[in-house]
Design an enzyme around this catalytic site. Structure first.
Site, PDB file in Angstrom:
ATOM      1  N   GLY A  89       0.822  -1.207   0.000  1.00 22.33           N
ATOM      2  CA  GLY A  89       0.000   0.000   0.000  1.00 22.33           C
ATOM      3  C   GLY A  89       0.850   1.249   0.000  1.00 22.33           C
ATOM      4  O   GLY A  89       0.326   2.362   0.110  1.00 22.33           O
ATOM      5  N   GLY A  90       2.168   1.085  -0.158  1.00 25.36           N
ATOM      6  CA  GLY A  90       3.094   2.212  -0.205  1.00 25.36           C
ATOM      7  C   GLY A  90       3.630   2.452  -1.603  1.00 25.36           C
ATOM      8  O   GLY A  90       3.402   1.654  -2.524  1.00 25.36           O
ATOM      9  N   VAL A  91       4.383   3.521  -1.758  1.00 25.63           N
ATOM     10  CA  VAL A  91       4.847   3.929  -3.081  1.00 25.63           C
ATOM     11  C   VAL A  91       5.955   3.022  -3.613  1.00 25.63           C
ATOM     12  O   VAL A  91       6.039   2.763  -4.821  1.00 25.63           O
ATOM     13  CB  VAL A  91       5.312   5.403  -3.076  1.00 25.63           C
ATOM     14  CG1 VAL A  91       6.539   5.598  -2.193  1.00 25.63           C
ATOM     15  CG2 VAL A  91       5.571   5.908  -4.494  1.00 25.63           C
ATOM     16  N   ASP A  92       6.825   2.514  -2.747  1.00 22.90           N
ATOM     17  CA  ASP A  92       7.956   1.707  -3.215  1.00 22.90           C
ATOM     18  C   ASP A  92       7.486   0.412  -3.885  1.00 22.90           C
ATOM     19  O   ASP A  92       7.930   0.075  -4.985  1.00 22.90           O
ATOM     20  CB  ASP A  92       8.899   1.387  -2.055  1.00 22.90           C
ATOM     21  CG  ASP A  92       9.474   2.634  -1.413  1.00 22.90           C
ATOM     22  OD1 ASP A  92       9.738   3.606  -2.148  1.00 22.90           O
ATOM     23  OD2 ASP A  92       9.653   2.650  -0.184  1.00 22.90           O
ATOM     24  N   SER A  93       6.604  -0.322  -3.217  1.00 23.21           N
ATOM     25  CA  SER A  93       6.114  -1.570  -3.806  1.00 23.21           C
ATOM     26  C   SER A  93       5.242  -1.296  -5.024  1.00 23.21           C
ATOM     27  O   SER A  93       5.188  -2.107  -5.952  1.00 23.21           O
ATOM     28  CB  SER A  93       5.347  -2.391  -2.767  1.00 23.21           C
ATOM     29  OG  SER A  93       4.218  -1.697  -2.273  1.00 23.21           O
ATOM     30  N   CYS A 133      10.764 -10.116  10.631  1.00 21.96           N
ATOM     31  CA  CYS A 133       9.656 -10.016   9.683  1.00 21.96           C
ATOM     32  C   CYS A 133      10.107 -10.394   8.279  1.00 21.96           C
ATOM     33  O   CYS A 133       9.431 -11.148   7.577  1.00 21.96           O
ATOM     34  CB  CYS A 133       9.094  -8.600   9.708  1.00 21.96           C
ATOM     35  SG  CYS A 133       7.707  -8.349   8.579  1.00 21.96           S
ATOM     36  N   CYS A 171       7.927  -3.223  11.511  1.00 23.21           N
ATOM     37  CA  CYS A 171       7.412  -3.839  10.283  1.00 23.21           C
ATOM     38  C   CYS A 171       5.953  -4.257  10.441  1.00 23.21           C
ATOM     39  O   CYS A 171       5.615  -5.056  11.315  1.00 23.21           O
ATOM     40  CB  CYS A 171       8.274  -5.052   9.953  1.00 23.21           C
ATOM     41  SG  CYS A 171       7.823  -5.924   8.458  1.00 23.21           S
TER      42      CYS A 171
END
Length: 360
Positions: free
Chosen positions: A19-23, A105, A201
């Protein structure tokens, strides 16, 4: 790691969408490179007392998958996370140690449960938005720091093995964070302006004393100076780590006085000892590691670099008595003294060689 175009035909990659920009950009790049991409949200354990936004994060990940027109799945890693990260985290603190949940994690969830899930469902590879790089040299997978030194996450990935690296892609590791955000904006990704997540994490920003208080009884105790004299109070010895300079009270301290650093603790007596100087480990002193993993073959005995903490400035060490899953490192220069339970990660310049858990 870059693969030849012909080798991508019909190759399926399950990308962990947080849900983040990197992924999100990682998924975009994989699709542009010709992979068959499947977005996967990894669901983990959240204790009832924590504010939980996993449904919001999953919705954000779904929006990215819809924008990229790729399938979307959910990997249930709740039981694995609870046992291998949550319970271990609590038990280590209760024992007086300082674990690193992000390392756990990655080891047990992202490249354990998620990798197993992906391979079981027909994936050839998994991918994440980590800022690290992998290079294949003579059939040997090598892990390197990310191109953006401020975002490099190799410290958290020292447990990776050759078998795992053969199945993992890190599409954004060769880029800077600024360029990733710009790429996301140009592609119209719904996460382009989203702030980076902070804290543990998946759990985010967690107040450790408050978190531990739900599992372990915390009792107030004495803060001691280096002479063993009581000079203040604390909220429970187990919640403190070496070098910490907040969360306790010093009697009659004025704002002009120097900060106090935790230099030792005794969980049985429920005391912490503080000093006006941070705890140091001197040149030629030895740190012992267990649970050691070498990403490739164990390095030759020689001068290398190490980090006890994420974003710590690397310092030079010598490797000694490397055998099985144990080794010793001898410092070549003074450094901040680490806490038992922390990860020590070994480097040869920008190459991450592996690491272990500090036990003495």
């Amino acid at each position: 790691m870059k693969l030849k175009t012909k080798s991508l035909k019909l190759k399926t990659v399950f990308i962990g969408l947080s849900g983040g920009v990197d992924s999100s950009v990682a998924a975009l790049r994989l699709k542009q490179q010709g992979f068959s991409v499947v977005g996967v949200f990894i669901k983990v354990w959240h204790p009832d007392f924590l504010e939980c936004n996993w449904e919001e994060e999953r919705l954000s990940a779904m929006r990215v998958a819809a924008h990229l027109n790729i399938p979307f799945l959910t990997c249930d890693a709740e039981a694995v996370y609870k046992k291998e990260v949550g319970e271990y985290f609590v038990s280590e603190y209760a024992a007086g140690n300082t674990p690193n949940p992000d390392v756990l994690c990655n080891q047990h969830v992202k490249f354990g449960a998620f990798l197993d899930f992906a391979l079981k469902h027909g994936a050839d590879f998994v991918a994440t938005g980590h800022y690290v790089q992998v290079r294949l040299v003579h059939d040997d997978f090598r892990l390197y720091r990310g191109a953006d030194k401020n975002k490099d996450q190799s410290y958290f990935l020292w447990s990776l093995t050759q078998k795992q690296l053969a199945r993992i892609l890190f599409p954004v590791g060769d880029s800077t964070k600024d360029s990733i955000r710009k790429e996301a904006q140009e592609a119209g990704l719904p996460t382009a302006a989203k702030k980076d997540s902070q804290g543990i994490c998946f759990l985010g920003a967690v107040d450790i004393p408050e978190f531990l208080s739900h599992f372990v009884e915390l009792e107030a105790g004495a803060v001691l100076n280096e002479k063993g004299e009581p000079i203040g109070t604390h909220g429970g010895a187990i919640v403190y780590t070496l070098g910490q300079r907040h969360g306790f009270t010093i009697d009659n301290q004025t704002s002009s006085e120097a900060a106090h650093y935790v230099v030792s603790k005794d969980v049985k007596k429920n005391t912490i000892t503080v000093s006006s100087k941070p705890p140091q480990i001197g040149e030629s002193e030895v740190i012992k590691l267990h649970g050691v993993n070498w990403i490739n073959t164990p390095p030759e005995q020689g001068v290398l670099e190490a980090q006890f903490r994420y974003r710590q400035k690397p310092f030079t060490v010598g490797l000694e008595n490397a055998k099985d899953d144990r080794c010793e490192i001898r410092l070549k220069e003074a450094a901040e003294r680490p806490a038992i339970g922390q990860s020590c990660v070994i480097y040869d310049h920008d190459r991450c060689l592996g690491g272990g858990i500090i036990f003495e």
